[in-house]
Design a protein around this motif. Structure first.
Motif, PDB file in Angstrom:
ATOM      1  N   UNK A  12       0.795  -1.223   0.000  1.00 10.43           N
ATOM      2  CA  UNK A  12       0.000   0.000   0.000  1.00 10.43           C
ATOM      3  C   UNK A  12       0.825   1.270   0.000  1.00 10.43           C
ATOM      4  N   UNK A  13       2.143   1.141   0.033  1.00 10.10           N
ATOM      5  CA  UNK A  13       3.034   2.299   0.052  1.00 10.10           C
ATOM      6  C   UNK A  13       3.566   2.576  -1.353  1.00 10.10           C
ATOM      7  N   UNK A  14       4.174   3.737  -1.520  1.00  9.06           N
ATOM      8  CA  UNK A  14       4.745   4.130  -2.802  1.00  9.06           C
ATOM      9  C   UNK A  14       6.248   3.882  -2.792  1.00  9.06           C
ATOM     10  N   UNK A  15       6.727   3.202  -3.833  1.00  9.44           N
ATOM     11  CA  UNK A  15       8.139   2.851  -3.950  1.00  9.44           C
ATOM     12  C   UNK A  15       8.712   3.552  -5.173  1.00  9.44           C
ATOM     13  N   UNK A  35      -5.891  -5.555  -2.943  1.00 12.31           N
ATOM     14  CA  UNK A  35      -6.347  -4.184  -2.702  1.00 12.31           C
ATOM     15  C   UNK A  35      -5.285  -3.321  -2.024  1.00 12.31           C
ATOM     16  N   UNK A  36      -4.092  -3.870  -1.840  1.00 12.86           N
ATOM     17  CA  UNK A  36      -3.043  -3.126  -1.126  1.00 12.86           C
ATOM     18  C   UNK A  36      -1.689  -3.341  -1.780  1.00 12.86           C
ATOM     19  N   UNK A  37      -1.637  -3.267  -3.110  1.00  6.18           N
ATOM     20  CA  UNK A  37      -0.391  -3.441  -3.848  1.00  6.18           C
ATOM     21  C   UNK A  37       0.553  -2.251  -3.640  1.00  6.18           C
ATOM     22  N   UNK A  38       1.839  -2.505  -3.787  1.00  3.66           N
ATOM     23  CA  UNK A  38       2.806  -1.412  -3.762  1.00  3.66           C
ATOM     24  C   UNK A  38       2.593  -0.538  -4.993  1.00  3.66           C
ATOM     25  N   UNK A  39       2.698   0.748  -4.805  1.00  2.00           N
ATOM     26  CA  UNK A  39       2.596   1.693  -5.916  1.00  2.00           C
ATOM     27  C   UNK A  39       4.011   1.999  -6.399  1.00  2.00           C
ATOM     28  N   UNK A  41       7.733  12.975   1.348  1.00  2.00           N
ATOM     29  CA  UNK A  41       6.535  12.211   1.669  1.00  2.00           C
ATOM     30  C   UNK A  41       5.774  11.685   0.471  1.00  2.00           C
ATOM     31  N   UNK A  42       6.345  11.812  -0.722  1.00  2.00           N
ATOM     32  CA  UNK A  42       5.677  11.326  -1.927  1.00  2.00           C
ATOM     33  C   UNK A  42       5.941   9.846  -2.172  1.00  2.00           C
ATOM     34  N   UNK A  43       6.952   9.313  -1.522  1.00  2.00           N
ATOM     35  CA  UNK A  43       7.256   7.884  -1.543  1.00  2.00           C
ATOM     36  C   UNK A  43       7.716   7.498  -0.147  1.00  2.00           C
ATOM     37  N   UNK A  44       7.626   6.216   0.141  1.00  2.00           N
ATOM     38  CA  UNK A  44       8.024   5.745   1.468  1.00  2.00           C
ATOM     39  C   UNK A  44       9.301   4.910   1.443  1.00  2.00           C
TER      40      UNK A  44
END
Length: 283
Positions: free
Chosen positions: A149-152, A175-179, A196-199
């Protein structure tokens, strides 16, 4: 027969036998070079900056540094050439070589089966992929599953993109894939995380070790290294003669210890390969 006459006879025989004579001279890597490269006097090497400790330059400087840079210069020297570097965006690496604008790619470029349709690889460096982030995420993101669910942020066009997407499918719910977002450089990945645009991001293990060495306590590794693979020096399929010359040069460097010395220069001795393999990747 006198020694001088015997040597003269051998030389004439080698000339008469053509290819066999070249094979005899093959003990010298430079003897294997294509005529066009030998005449040009330089080895055109394509890189994609910046990825320390492999290839980078210091702020405000255009001088190239790093393991790949030093190794390319040493290979060129063994071949009686001068290394000439061209920096391009990562997606342009393959076009640069297959169109003949450059002799080879040497820039932390993974040997992959799908790339072998256009390129030949000389595998020279063992690596693995790791997720990492800035230290302020360490309490909330401790394992790969915490990235669901986070952005990589991932380097554009690299094998890290598909690795992250595949890992997301096997680790995270539908429903919670990595972006996974593609952005060219490591510096931009870090900026995305800090803003904060990616984790998190992905890097080769050697890159993370260098980053943590240069900036202690600022970054951390998430999970264990995965997808152990090899970086390869990549050449166009039709450039097999130059490939063999480069391979011969590398073998002389391994034999005399200079290959390991350059690895040690950057704290990368554990990335040494036992032998240089052509197209070693099987996946």
């Amino acid at each position: 027969m006198s020694t001088m006459r015997r040597l003269a006879s051998i030389a004439l025989l080698s000339l008469a036998m053509g290819g066999v004579g070249q094979a005899v001279a093959g003990d010298s890597p430079a003897a294997l070079l294509p005529d066009a490269v030998r005449s040009a006097g330089k080895l055109n090497v394509t890189v994609s900056l910046a990825y320390p400790p492999m290839e980078f330059n210091d702020a405000g400087s255009t001088e190239l540094k790093g393991f790949d840079i030093d190794l390319a210069k040493a290979i060129a020297e063994r071949l009686g050439l001068k290394a000439d570097f061209q920096n391009v965006e990562f997606p342009q690496l393959i076009p640069q070589v297959v169109t003949g604008r450059s002799d080879l790619i040497m820039t932390a470029f993974s040997d992959k089966v799908e790339r072998q349709t256009q390129l030949d690889f000389i595998d020279y460096f063992k690596t693995g992929n790791v997720f990492y982030s800035t230290a302020d995420h360490q309490a909330s993101i401790k394992a790969e599953a915490d990235l669901c669910g986070q952005t990589i942020a991932v380097a554009t066009g690299t094998s890290w993109v598909t690795w992250a997407e595949d890992l997301s499918k096997t680790t995270c719910g539908a429903d919670k894939q990595m972006n996974v977002i593609q952005i060219p450089t490591q510096a931009e990945h870090i900026m995305q995380i800090r803003q904060g645009r990616a984790q998190a991001s992905i890097i080769g293990l050697e890159g993370l070790l260098d980053l943590m060495k240069q900036q202690p306590n600022q970054y951390y590794q998430i999970g264990a290294p995965g997808d152990i693979n090899y970086y390869g020096i990549a050449l166009a399929k039709q450039n097999s003669q130059l490939r063999d010359a480069v391979l011969a040069a590398l073998k002389t460097m391994k034999a005399d210890g200079s290959y390991l010395e350059i690895l040690n220069r950057y704290g990368l001795k554990d990335a040494a390969v036992e032998e240089f393999t052509v197209n070693g990747a099987k996946k």
